[in-house]
Design an enzyme around this catalytic site. Structure first.
Site, PDB file in Angstrom:
ATOM      1  N   ASP A  94       0.825  -1.207   0.000  1.00 47.33           N
ATOM      2  CA  ASP A  94       0.000   0.000   0.000  1.00 47.33           C
ATOM      3  C   ASP A  94       0.862   1.262   0.000  1.00 47.33           C
ATOM      4  O   ASP A  94       0.693   2.150  -0.817  1.00 47.33           O
ATOM      5  CB  ASP A  94      -0.964  -0.001   1.201  1.00 47.33           C
ATOM      6  CG  ASP A  94      -0.258  -0.286   2.535  1.00 47.33           C
ATOM      7  OD1 ASP A  94       0.956  -0.584   2.542  1.00 47.33           O
ATOM      8  OD2 ASP A  94      -0.932  -0.215   3.570  1.00 47.33           O
ATOM      9  N   ASP A  97       6.975   4.042   3.659  1.00 50.80           N
ATOM     10  CA  ASP A  97       7.220   5.220   4.484  1.00 50.80           C
ATOM     11  C   ASP A  97       8.724   5.272   4.791  1.00 50.80           C
ATOM     12  O   ASP A  97       9.500   5.755   3.971  1.00 50.80           O
ATOM     13  CB  ASP A  97       6.341   5.094   5.739  1.00 50.80           C
ATOM     14  CG  ASP A  97       6.354   6.305   6.635  1.00 50.80           C
ATOM     15  OD1 ASP A  97       6.799   7.379   6.197  1.00 50.80           O
ATOM     16  OD2 ASP A  97       5.901   6.190   7.790  1.00 50.80           O
ATOM     17  N   ASP A 153      -5.552   2.455   6.943  1.00 52.91           N
ATOM     18  CA  ASP A 153      -6.385   2.723   8.129  1.00 52.91           C
ATOM     19  C   ASP A 153      -5.762   3.705   9.102  1.00 52.91           C
ATOM     20  O   ASP A 153      -4.552   3.928   9.099  1.00 52.91           O
ATOM     21  CB  ASP A 153      -6.591   1.423   8.904  1.00 52.91           C
ATOM     22  CG  ASP A 153      -5.310   0.994   9.630  1.00 52.91           C
ATOM     23  OD1 ASP A 153      -4.269   0.881   8.963  1.00 52.91           O
ATOM     24  OD2 ASP A 153      -5.352   0.829  10.861  1.00 52.91           O
TER      25      ASP A 153
HETATM   26  P1  XMP Z   1       7.586   1.763   6.776  1.00 52.36           P
HETATM   27  O1  XMP Z   1       7.909   2.981   7.617  1.00 52.36           O
HETATM   28  O2  XMP Z   1       8.142   0.534   7.376  1.00 52.36           O
HETATM   29  O3  XMP Z   1       6.051   1.681   6.942  1.00 52.36           O
HETATM   30  O4  XMP Z   1       7.941   1.985   5.330  1.00 52.36           O
HETATM   31  C1  XMP Z   1       5.208   1.079   6.105  1.00 52.36           C
HETATM   32  C2  XMP Z   1       3.932   0.813   6.829  1.00 52.36           C
HETATM   33  O5  XMP Z   1       3.584   1.890   7.705  1.00 52.36           O
HETATM   34  C3  XMP Z   1       2.230   2.154   7.661  1.00 52.36           C
HETATM   35  N1  XMP Z   1       2.017   3.538   7.217  1.00 52.36           N
HETATM   36  C4  XMP Z   1       0.839   4.129   7.053  1.00 52.36           C
HETATM   37  N2  XMP Z   1      -0.414   3.656   7.206  1.00 52.36           N
HETATM   38  N3  XMP Z   1      -1.269   5.769   6.598  1.00 52.36           N
HETATM   39  C5  XMP Z   1      -1.456   4.482   6.982  1.00 52.36           C
HETATM   40  O6  XMP Z   1      -2.611   4.096   7.106  1.00 52.36           O
HETATM   41  C6  XMP Z   1      -0.050   6.304   6.412  1.00 52.36           C
HETATM   42  O7  XMP Z   1       0.070   7.487   6.062  1.00 52.36           O
HETATM   43  C7  XMP Z   1       1.060   5.437   6.655  1.00 52.36           C
HETATM   44  N4  XMP Z   1       2.401   5.635   6.587  1.00 52.36           N
HETATM   45  C8  XMP Z   1       2.949   4.438   6.933  1.00 52.36           C
HETATM   46  C9  XMP Z   1       1.651   1.147   6.709  1.00 52.36           C
HETATM   47  O8  XMP Z   1       1.169   0.053   7.473  1.00 52.36           O
HETATM   48  C10 XMP Z   1       2.805   0.674   5.869  1.00 52.36           C
HETATM   49  O9  XMP Z   1       2.698  -0.627   5.392  1.00 52.36           O
HETATM   50 MG    MG Z   2      -2.170   0.510   9.625  1.00 53.82          MG
END
Ligand code: XMP
Ligand code: MG
Length: 169
Positions: A94, A97, A153
């Site tokens: 999805d 980050d 979410d």
């Molecule tokens: P990293 O930091 O490991 O994170 O790349 C990836 C996961 O962090 C969650 N994530 C979000 N979920 N809105 C969300 O609902 C956001 O803006 C967001 N930013 C990070 C997500 O679970 C993703 O897989």
């Molecule tokens: Mg989540």
């Protein structure tokens, strides 16, 4: 809640992403691995636009904590069932980050010796990256605001929204 990417823009982008992926895998039958829960809608739309043979599986990982920021400590919640040895794997995410989750997934799947591993992410918060990770296909580069909808979410809510919105709650 403010709409960041409309339903129409998402649909158009996924169509071209799917074409790009299909062209790259040509006569191969890749295994798409969706990362639950956030990718479930993206996965469903991507494979319906793919229009070639592929297999599907899912895995779930969790970063400790249920709020807006993960801790970077990742654990496996549900493993894949497929045997990916010598197969082309496309991980369907999805959102990227910090990149820590994807990095964990890549290392984990690499142990099973697939022929290739690439990533497709609908959303990319590229400015939040803490680790350099190669995401071959990206839907949209977005700012670092917390977003919801289209599978994403906030405390398990808003996944059902057909668009991506900025959540300032
Ligand atoms: P990293 O930091 O490991 O994170 O790349 C990836 C996961 O962090 C969650 N994530 C979000 N979920 N809105 C969300 O609902 C956001 O803006 C967001 N930013 C990070 C997500 O679970 C993703 O897989
Ligand atoms: Mg989540």
């Amino acid at each position: 809640m403010k709409v960041l990417i409309s339903e129409k823009r998402i649909a158009e982008r996924i169509k071209s992403l799917a074409q790009e992926v299909r062209a790259d895998y040509k006569d191969e039958v890749p295994i798409f691995i969706g990362i639950l829960k956030g990718s479930f809608i993206f996965m469903a739309d991507l494979v319906r636009e793919y229009r070639a043979e592929c297999e599907l599986d899912f895995m779930a990982v969790a970063s400790y904590g249920a709020g807006k920021s993960g801790t970077g400590v990742i654990r496996m919640v549900k493993d894949i069932g497929a045997n990916i040895r010598k197969r082309h794997v496309l991980v369907v995410e999805d959102i990227i980050d910090t990149g820590l989750t994807s990095n964990y997934i890549r290392q984990y799947l690499a142990l099973r010796q697939p022929k290739s591993i690439e990533f497709v992410a609908l959303l990319d918060k590229h400015k939040a990256r803490k680790i350099d990770i190669n995401i071959k296909y990206t839907g949209f580069k977005i700012p670092t605001n917390f977003v919801v909808g289209y599978g994403l979410d906030y405390g398990e809510r808003y996944r059902q929204l057909p668009y991506v919105a900025i959540c300032d709650d």
